[in-house]
Design a protein around this motif. Sequence first.
Motif, short mmCIF file in Angstrom:
data_model
loop_
_atom_site.label_atom_id
_atom_site.label_comp_id
_atom_site.label_asym_id
_atom_site.label_seq_id
_atom_site.Cartn_x
_atom_site.Cartn_y
_atom_site.Cartn_z
N GLU A 98 116.08 73.05 35.23
CA GLU A 98 116.74 73.37 36.50
C GLU A 98 115.76 73.35 37.67
O GLU A 98 116.13 73.00 38.79
N ILE A 99 114.51 73.72 37.43
CA ILE A 99 113.50 73.65 38.50
C ILE A 99 113.28 72.19 38.91
O ILE A 99 113.25 71.87 40.11
N ARG A 100 113.15 71.31 37.92
CA ARG A 100 112.96 69.90 38.24
C ARG A 100 114.17 69.33 38.99
O ARG A 100 114.02 68.56 39.94
N GLU A 101 115.36 69.74 38.56
CA GLU A 101 116.57 69.26 39.23
C GLU A 101 116.65 69.79 40.66
O GLU A 101 117.05 69.07 41.58
N THR A 102 116.26 71.03 40.86
CA THR A 102 116.28 71.61 42.19
C THR A 102 115.25 70.95 43.10
O THR A 102 115.48 70.77 44.30
N MET A 103 114.11 70.57 42.54
CA MET A 103 113.09 69.86 43.32
C MET A 103 113.60 68.48 43.76
O MET A 103 113.31 68.02 44.86
N ARG A 104 114.37 67.84 42.87
CA ARG A 104 114.93 66.53 43.22
C ARG A 104 116.06 66.65 44.24
O ARG A 104 116.23 65.78 45.09
N ASN A 105 116.83 67.72 44.13
CA ASN A 105 117.99 67.90 45.00
C ASN A 105 117.95 69.31 45.61
O ASN A 105 118.71 70.19 45.19
N ASN A 112 122.57 77.07 39.61
CA ASN A 112 122.14 76.84 38.23
C ASN A 112 120.75 77.40 37.98
O ASN A 112 120.48 77.99 36.93
N LEU A 113 119.86 77.22 38.95
CA LEU A 113 118.50 77.74 38.81
C LEU A 113 118.50 79.26 38.74
O LEU A 113 117.84 79.85 37.87
N LYS A 114 119.25 79.90 39.62
CA LYS A 114 119.31 81.37 39.61
C LYS A 114 119.91 81.89 38.31
O LYS A 114 119.49 82.93 37.79
#
Length: 245
Positions: A98-105, A112-114
């Motif tokens: 989720e961290i990687r996805e949040t960095m991308r978007n 989802n990250l929280k």
Amino acid sequence: MSYLPSFLRRNEKGKIVSAEVPADLHASWESLSPSGGGAKQGAPRSPQRIAHLNLKGSRRMENLVGELGDTPCPWTETVRPMTMLGWLKSECREVAVEIRETMRNPGSNLENLKNELGDILFDAHMLNMICARDFGFGRDEAFDIGCKKVERRTPYMKSWGDGTVAETREDAETIWQTIKKIEKQEAAAEAEAGTADEGKGNTAVPAQSIKETIARIYEDAQLDEGTNTLLLAGAWLAGVGCGVL
């Protein structure tokens, strides 16, 4: 008062066999009075329930985990440390995704990250509680030890420091590693002297020895005026001056 029994279906032996969960369960659960599931409309929560719901952040999590351990919860009673650790590792892998996805978007994946961060926080608190339960130490002990360790290694912080100065990230890293080396050497010295058992759990480092060692690092580093001070300090820590620590 609970409205959950009306969601559950039991067989003739009283065992739960299925459940019908209403769409408004989350809103109903978070409110101070039930809003569905067949409970009397407007029926008040118990004072204990209201007190818990009014807690926020880490205090709510600590109370939740404490209740799961003290009440006790029949599921929590069966969980052992290594099992809990396995779940925590799994959640760490999920939060990495989720961290990687949040960095991308940025901004599009925060919920989802929280959610995954919440799982990690819960599992970490549960692991501490279960270890304390199974191995016989206080639930606050690991918290206290962790805090004291960071406090010792960040003496430049005004709230708990001793006046040591760190102006850059490199300064802070140098101080941290220096104090970590002192702690390890003092622990080894205690073990050699046969006092490790008496001092078990006490890894306090004298403030004066820390300040003197840090001061010596910077004094040695300044001898070569043409070389970056922090690089020299890092080399000193890596082995050049290890003999005097």
